[in-house]
Motif scaffolding. Structure first.
Motif, short mmCIF file in Angstrom:
data_model
loop_
_atom_site.label_atom_id
_atom_site.label_comp_id
_atom_site.label_asym_id
_atom_site.label_seq_id
_atom_site.Cartn_x
_atom_site.Cartn_y
_atom_site.Cartn_z
N GLN A 114 9.68 6.92 -6.09
CA GLN A 114 9.63 5.58 -5.51
C GLN A 114 9.31 4.52 -6.57
O GLN A 114 9.89 3.45 -6.58
CB GLN A 114 8.57 5.54 -4.40
N LEU A 115 8.38 4.85 -7.47
CA LEU A 115 7.96 3.88 -8.49
C LEU A 115 9.04 3.67 -9.54
O LEU A 115 9.29 2.54 -9.97
CB LEU A 115 6.66 4.35 -9.16
N GLU A 116 9.69 4.75 -9.95
CA GLU A 116 10.61 4.65 -11.08
C GLU A 116 12.04 4.33 -10.64
O GLU A 116 12.70 3.50 -11.26
CB GLU A 116 10.59 5.95 -11.88
N ALA A 119 1.06 5.72 -12.45
CA ALA A 119 0.73 4.35 -12.02
C ALA A 119 -0.58 3.93 -12.67
O ALA A 119 -1.61 3.78 -12.00
CB ALA A 119 0.63 4.27 -10.50
N PRO A 120 -0.58 3.73 -13.99
CA PRO A 120 -1.84 3.52 -14.73
C PRO A 120 -2.58 2.23 -14.37
O PRO A 120 -3.79 2.15 -14.54
CB PRO A 120 -1.39 3.50 -16.20
N GLU A 121 -1.89 1.22 -13.84
CA GLU A 121 -2.53 -0.07 -13.58
C GLU A 121 -2.81 -0.32 -12.11
O GLU A 121 -3.21 -1.42 -11.74
CB GLU A 121 -1.66 -1.20 -14.14
N VAL A 173 0.84 -1.18 0.00
CA VAL A 173 0.00 0.00 0.00
C VAL A 173 0.89 1.24 0.00
O VAL A 173 1.75 1.39 0.88
CB VAL A 173 -0.93 0.03 1.23
N LEU A 174 0.67 2.12 -0.98
CA LEU A 174 1.39 3.39 -1.04
C LEU A 174 0.42 4.49 -0.64
O LEU A 174 -0.61 4.69 -1.27
CB LEU A 174 1.92 3.65 -2.45
N ILE A 175 0.76 5.21 0.47
CA ILE A 175 -0.08 6.31 0.94
C ILE A 175 0.58 7.62 0.52
O ILE A 175 1.72 7.91 0.92
CB ILE A 175 -0.24 6.27 2.47
N ILE A 176 -0.14 8.40 -0.31
CA ILE A 176 0.37 9.70 -0.75
C ILE A 176 -0.40 10.77 0.01
O ILE A 176 -1.53 11.11 -0.34
CB ILE A 176 0.22 9.88 -2.27
#
Length: 432
Positions: free
Chosen positions: A51-53, A84-86, A12-15
């Motif tokens: 974080q994602l890339e 994060a399209p998916e 879970v990523l909380i922004i």
């Protein structure tokens, strides 16, 4: 309701830019089981993207605050979707911010949570978002195919009203989605097909449930194009047709290339006259017509005198100009029903329909010779050639075939050469 376990430890990523709110959500997620979720906290979209890339974080779900230091409102959902399209999104909103919630859902969020909800609601929202996202995977895949297909796609109601089109439909036809939806496919009609064509189209579609073939349509700019189309009927569980789905590709360029290849297969590339293949076909047709209707045709073989010196002295480019000009002049002497062909080099052949000997033939042969004898201008030079012509006739007694006719005409042409050139000779026959 018991919690649903989709995965041993969903990421879970909380922004959320408020540290207290972010930490509270983390505690609520983990209060019953410290290993229930793998939780990451970031304060902005920029940090989330990093974080994602850069750190290769792969969240299973994102809890997203709409108001961040680098983005606010529904635009935050769109920007998060872009990085994060998916990944399913659950939006965090204020207690009374219902309007923002509705807009966020329309922008692509799976669900929403009000800040301050209890721990059970948060955990359930995450589980349901994961389930919903997994359930809708096929629909998202179908939508991706629809939007990115190279084929034009058009969906109509059972009554033929356009319900939806894709981007390739617009690219091929020139009509936008807004211009097409609500109309019928007759919007594209070119007038090329007959009412009988469309009647057969609908009969086939209803009887077989599908139709495939070529249709000539018209783009928005008025240009006619050819498409290879497949139309399928969509039926409900009771068997009633509810929609039609049409897939098509623009094959105009391929059709043009095919037409060009067919033309090259039957016409001489230099003079654009029929070649030997087409000449033989037309000669067969002419003899068959003569047999049925009791008419007489003449078959002529024509060879240019003096053409070799033109090539030798002035070059092949000059020879090509002579052949082209002579071909045009001879063609102008003939009727529409007659055939002039180039067999190769400086050799030509003719089929002259419904010939009465000698009334029509003598005058025509003299006109052909005069046309050939006229000088051809080329780079300041006057190039001269003449024609030796041999002629035979059909039908004959005893009967002859096509190859015999051509041999007789060739023999008569050589007789004309021996008689001094620039003249014509008839194959020795006696006519009743």
């Amino acid at each position: 309701m018991s919690e649903i376990s989709l995965k041993k430890q969903p990421v879970v990523l909380i922004i959320e830019d408020e540290p207290g709110d972010a930490e509270l959500i983390r505690i609520q997620l983990l209060e019953r089981d410290p290993k229930a979720f793998d939780v990451y906290l970031v304060p902005s979209l920029t940090e989330a993207k990093s974080q994602l890339e850069q750190k290769n974080l792969k969240p299973d779900v994102i809890l997203l605050d709409l108001n961040l230091p680098d983005s606010t409102g529904p635009e935050t959902v769109k920007r998060c979707r872009a990085i994060a399209p998916e990944v399913p999104l659950v939006v965090l909103t204020g207690l009374d911010d219902h309007q923002a919630t509705e807009v966020a859902i329309e922008a692509g969020a799976e669900d929403y949570l009000s800040k301050g909800d209890d721990a059970s609601s948060i955990r359930k929202a995450i589980r349901y978002a994961l389930l919903r996202h997994d359930r809708d995977a096929n629909e998202r895949l179908a939508l991706t195919v629809f939007n990115h297909a190279r084929e034009g796609i058009m969906i109509t109601s059972a009554q033929g009203i356009i319900l939806e089109v894709n981007a390739s439909f617009t690219r091929i036809t020139g009509y936008s989605r807004e211009e097409a939806v609500g109309h019928t496919p007759s919007l594209l009609s070119s007038g090329h097909h007959t009412p009988e064509f469309y009647e057969e189209f609908w009969v086939t579609l209803f009887e077989r449930g599908h139709w495939e073939g070529e249709i000539w349509n018209r783009r928005k700019n008025g240009e006619v194009f050819v498409e290879n189309m497949t139309v399928s009927a969509v039926r409900d569980p009771s068997g009633e047709i509810t929609q039609f789905v049409a897939l098509f590709t623009d094959i105009t360029e391929q059709k043009e290339q095919q037409t060009q290849l067919e033309h090259l297969a039957h016409f001489d590339a230099l003079t654009d006259l029929p070649n030997r293949v087409l000449f033989n076909y037309r000669l067969n047709q002419s003899t068959a017509y003569a047999d049925r209707h009791g008419t007489r045709i003449a078959v002529a073989y024509l060879d240019l005198d003096g053409f070799k010196p033109v090539n030798d002295i002035h070059g092949h480019a000059a020879g090509d100009v002579v052949l082209q000009e002579v071909a045009k002049r001879m063609q102008a002497c003939l009727r529409d029903e007659d055939t002039l062909a180039r067999l190769g080099g400086d050799e030509f052949a003719l089929v002259l329909e419904s010939v009465q000997v000698p009334e029509y033939l003598d005058g025509l042969l003299e006109r052909l010779q005069a046309a050939v004898s006229e000088a051809v201008a080329w780079k300041g030079h006057s190039l001269h050639v003449t024609a030796s012509i041999g002629v035979t006739f059909y039908p004959q007694e005893p009967p002859v075939d096509i190859s015999q006719l051509m041999h007789q005409a060739d023999e008569a042409m050589y007789t004309a050469k021996q008689q001094g050139k620039n003249c014509y000779s008839l194959y020795p026959l006696s006519f009743s």
